[in-house]
Design a protein around this motif. Structure first.
Motif, mmCIF file in Angstrom:
data_model
loop_
_atom_site.group_PDB
_atom_site.id
_atom_site.type_symbol
_atom_site.label_atom_id
_atom_site.label_comp_id
_atom_site.label_asym_id
_atom_site.label_seq_id
_atom_site.Cartn_x
_atom_site.Cartn_y
_atom_site.Cartn_z
ATOM 1 N N HIS A 1 -8.922 -3.767 11.214
ATOM 2 C CA HIS A 1 -9.439 -3.429 9.891
ATOM 3 C C HIS A 1 -9.813 -1.941 9.806
ATOM 4 C CE1 HIS A 1 -11.332 -3.916 6.037
ATOM 5 N NE2 HIS A 1 -12.460 -3.408 6.516
ATOM 6 N N ASP A 2 -10.286 -1.380 10.914
ATOM 7 C CA ASP A 2 -10.688 0.031 10.931
ATOM 8 C C ASP A 2 -9.538 0.969 11.265
ATOM 9 O OD1 ASP A 2 -13.268 -0.679 10.306
ATOM 10 O OD2 ASP A 2 -13.916 -0.770 12.380
ATOM 11 N N GLY A 3 -8.348 0.446 11.415
ATOM 12 C CA GLY A 3 -7.182 1.277 11.670
ATOM 13 C C GLY A 3 -6.873 1.389 13.140
ATOM 14 N N PRO A 4 -5.977 2.224 13.489
ATOM 15 C CA PRO A 4 -5.279 3.143 12.581
ATOM 16 C C PRO A 4 -4.205 2.429 11.770
ATOM 17 C CG PRO A 4 -4.401 3.395 14.782
ATOM 18 C CD PRO A 4 -5.542 2.407 14.869
ATOM 19 N N TRP A 5 -3.844 3.068 10.656
ATOM 20 C CA TRP A 5 -2.810 2.555 9.778
ATOM 21 C C TRP A 5 -1.745 3.610 9.550
ATOM 22 C CZ3 TRP A 5 -7.906 2.681 7.674
ATOM 23 C CH2 TRP A 5 -8.597 1.480 7.773
ATOM 24 N N LEU A 6 -0.549 3.142 9.285
ATOM 25 C CA LEU A 6 0.542 4.007 8.865
ATOM 26 C C LEU A 6 0.939 3.546 7.477
ATOM 27 C CD1 LEU A 6 2.620 6.223 9.450
ATOM 28 C CD2 LEU A 6 4.105 4.433 10.373
ATOM 29 N N MET A 7 0.820 4.448 6.505
ATOM 30 C CA MET A 7 1.152 4.109 5.124
ATOM 31 C C MET A 7 2.353 4.923 4.680
ATOM 32 S SD MET A 7 -2.634 4.057 3.391
ATOM 33 C CE MET A 7 -2.900 5.788 3.748
ATOM 34 N N SER A 8 3.257 4.265 4.004
ATOM 35 C CA SER A 8 4.400 4.945 3.412
ATOM 36 C C SER A 8 4.050 5.274 1.971
ATOM 37 C CB SER A 8 5.624 4.022 3.458
ATOM 38 O OG SER A 8 6.700 4.605 2.774
ATOM 39 N N LEU A 9 4.104 6.561 1.616
ATOM 40 C CA LEU A 9 3.858 6.947 0.232
ATOM 41 C C LEU A 9 5.118 6.665 -0.576
ATOM 42 C CD1 LEU A 9 1.766 8.629 1.910
ATOM 43 C CD2 LEU A 9 1.830 10.246 0.024
ATOM 44 N N ASP A 10 4.925 6.227 -1.804
ATOM 45 C CA ASP A 10 6.119 5.994 -2.608
ATOM 46 C C ASP A 10 6.741 7.339 -2.985
ATOM 47 O OD1 ASP A 10 4.822 6.990 -4.939
ATOM 48 O OD2 ASP A 10 4.199 4.992 -5.534
ATOM 49 N N ASP B 1 13.627 17.005 -0.043
ATOM 50 C CA ASP B 1 14.917 17.690 0.059
ATOM 51 C C ASP B 1 15.859 16.987 1.027
ATOM 52 O OD1 ASP B 1 13.859 19.487 -1.737
ATOM 53 O OD2 ASP B 1 13.559 21.091 -0.254
ATOM 54 N N ALA B 2 15.302 16.319 2.035
ATOM 55 C CA ALA B 2 16.114 15.599 3.017
ATOM 56 C C ALA B 2 16.353 14.139 2.611
ATOM 57 C CB ALA B 2 15.438 15.641 4.389
ATOM 58 N N GLY B 3 15.757 13.724 1.479
ATOM 59 C CA GLY B 3 15.899 12.343 1.034
ATOM 60 C C GLY B 3 15.146 11.360 1.932
ATOM 61 N N GLU B 4 14.081 11.839 2.560
ATOM 62 C CA GLU B 4 13.305 11.005 3.481
ATOM 63 C C GLU B 4 11.971 10.620 2.855
ATOM 64 O OE1 GLU B 4 13.046 13.336 7.025
ATOM 65 O OE2 GLU B 4 15.127 12.949 7.568
ATOM 66 N N ASP B 5 11.338 9.627 3.452
ATOM 67 C CA ASP B 5 10.043 9.178 2.979
ATOM 68 C C ASP B 5 8.941 10.017 3.611
ATOM 69 O OD1 ASP B 5 11.064 7.133 1.372
ATOM 70 O OD2 ASP B 5 11.161 5.756 3.065
ATOM 71 N N LEU B 6 7.754 9.901 3.062
ATOM 72 C CA LEU B 6 6.584 10.604 3.538
ATOM 73 C C LEU B 6 5.564 9.553 3.968
ATOM 74 C CD1 LEU B 6 5.482 13.518 3.793
ATOM 75 C CD2 LEU B 6 4.467 13.223 1.538
ATOM 76 N N TYR B 7 4.961 9.744 5.132
ATOM 77 C CA TYR B 7 4.039 8.780 5.691
ATOM 78 C C TYR B 7 2.675 9.420 5.904
ATOM 79 C CZ TYR B 7 8.250 6.112 6.582
ATOM 80 O OH TYR B 7 9.434 5.445 6.422
ATOM 81 N N CYS B 8 1.651 8.584 5.886
ATOM 82 C CA CYS B 8 0.301 9.037 6.153
ATOM 83 C C CYS B 8 -0.309 8.128 7.215
ATOM 84 C CB CYS B 8 -0.522 8.964 4.852
ATOM 85 S SG CYS B 8 -2.234 9.491 5.068
ATOM 86 N N TRP B 9 -0.801 8.738 8.285
ATOM 87 C CA TRP B 9 -1.477 8.009 9.351
ATOM 88 C C TRP B 9 -2.963 8.231 9.165
ATOM 89 C CZ3 TRP B 9 -4.903 9.325 13.179
ATOM 90 C CH2 TRP B 9 -5.103 8.386 14.194
ATOM 91 N N CYS B 10 -3.751 7.165 9.171
ATOM 92 C CA CYS B 10 -5.198 7.336 9.004
ATOM 93 C C CYS B 10 -5.952 6.248 9.751
ATOM 94 C CB CYS B 10 -5.576 7.328 7.529
ATOM 95 S SG CYS B 10 -5.166 5.816 6.670
ATOM 96 N N CYS B 11 -7.225 6.509 9.953
ATOM 97 C CA CYS B 11 -8.123 5.534 10.572
ATOM 98 C C CYS B 11 -9.541 5.829 10.124
ATOM 99 C CB CYS B 11 -8.007 5.562 12.089
ATOM 100 S SG CYS B 11 -8.572 7.083 12.839
ATOM 101 N N LEU B 12 -10.422 4.880 10.335
ATOM 102 C CA LEU B 12 -11.839 5.065 9.989
ATOM 103 C C LEU B 12 -12.610 5.502 11.203
ATOM 104 C CD1 LEU B 12 -12.464 1.920 7.794
ATOM 105 C CD2 LEU B 12 -12.002 4.238 7.062
#
Length: 82
Positions: free
Chosen positions: A7-16, A71-82
Protein backbone atom coordinates in the motif's frame (compact mmCIF):
# COMPACT_ATOMS: atom_id res chain seq x y z
CA UNK A 1 -1.93 1.69 -13.93
CA UNK A 2 -0.46 0.73 -10.56
CA UNK A 3 2.24 -1.84 -10.04
CA UNK A 4 3.45 -2.85 -6.62
CA UNK A 5 2.23 -5.05 -3.85
CA UNK A 6 2.49 -2.72 -0.87
CA UNK A 7 0.00 0.00 0.00
CA UNK A 8 2.91 2.36 0.73
CA UNK A 9 4.63 1.57 -2.56
CA UNK A 10 6.72 1.71 -4.44
CA UNK A 11 4.47 2.02 -7.47
CA UNK A 12 5.06 2.39 -11.17
CA UNK A 13 2.37 4.43 -12.90
CA UNK A 14 1.95 4.86 -16.62
CA UNK A 15 0.81 8.36 -17.53
CA UNK A 16 -1.73 8.51 -20.29
CA UNK A 17 -0.63 10.06 -23.55
CA UNK A 18 -2.68 13.20 -22.96
CA UNK A 19 -0.72 13.86 -19.74
CA UNK A 20 2.56 13.08 -21.51
CA UNK A 21 1.70 15.45 -24.34
CA UNK A 22 0.60 18.20 -21.93
CA UNK A 23 3.94 17.95 -20.11
CA UNK A 24 5.79 17.88 -23.43
CA UNK A 25 4.15 21.10 -24.59
CA UNK A 26 4.95 23.25 -21.54
CA UNK A 27 6.09 26.69 -22.74
CA UNK A 28 8.87 28.73 -21.15
CA UNK A 29 6.27 31.07 -19.63
CA UNK A 30 4.39 28.11 -18.16
CA UNK A 31 7.60 26.71 -16.64
CA UNK A 32 7.90 29.81 -14.45
CA UNK A 33 4.24 29.64 -13.44
CA UNK A 34 4.42 25.92 -12.71
CA UNK A 35 7.57 26.29 -10.61
CA UNK A 36 5.66 28.60 -8.28
CA UNK A 37 2.62 26.29 -8.19
CA UNK A 38 4.60 23.07 -7.70
CA UNK A 39 6.63 24.77 -4.97
CA UNK A 40 3.43 24.99 -2.90
CA UNK A 41 2.70 21.24 -3.13
CA UNK A 42 3.00 19.88 0.39
CA UNK A 43 4.32 16.48 -0.71
CA UNK A 44 7.31 18.12 -2.41
CA UNK A 45 8.37 19.96 0.75
CA UNK A 46 10.88 17.48 2.20
CA UNK A 47 12.73 20.07 4.29
CA UNK A 48 10.50 23.10 3.87
CA UNK A 49 8.87 24.53 0.77
CA UNK A 50 11.13 24.38 -2.29
CA UNK A 51 12.00 27.70 -3.88
CA UNK A 52 11.02 28.55 -7.43
CA UNK A 53 14.71 28.25 -8.33
CA UNK A 54 14.75 24.66 -7.04
CA UNK A 55 11.58 23.67 -8.91
CA UNK A 56 12.53 25.29 -12.22
CA UNK A 57 15.12 22.67 -13.31
CA UNK A 58 12.84 19.85 -12.16
CA UNK A 59 10.00 21.05 -14.36
CA UNK A 60 12.37 21.65 -17.27
CA UNK A 61 13.71 18.08 -16.97
CA UNK A 62 10.22 16.56 -16.72
CA UNK A 63 9.12 18.53 -19.80
CA UNK A 64 12.22 17.45 -21.74
CA UNK A 65 11.66 13.81 -20.78
CA UNK A 66 8.03 14.04 -21.88
CA UNK A 67 9.11 15.61 -25.19
CA UNK A 68 11.56 12.76 -25.85
CA UNK A 69 8.90 10.16 -25.01
CA UNK A 70 6.32 11.87 -27.25
CA UNK A 71 8.77 12.27 -30.14
CA UNK A 72 9.75 8.59 -29.89
CA UNK A 73 6.11 7.46 -29.60
CA UNK A 74 6.82 6.00 -26.16
CA UNK A 75 4.93 6.14 -22.90
CA UNK A 76 5.94 8.11 -19.82
CA UNK A 77 6.12 6.45 -16.41
CA UNK A 78 6.27 7.72 -12.86
CA UNK A 79 7.83 5.75 -10.01
CA UNK A 80 6.77 6.81 -6.52
CA UNK A 81 6.48 5.65 -2.94
CA UNK A 82 5.37 6.99 0.43
Amino acid sequence: MWRGEEHDGPWLMSLDRAARDALASISNAQVLELSAQWGRIEELAWSGPPSDDEMLPVIQKVAALAQRARDAGEDLYCWCCL
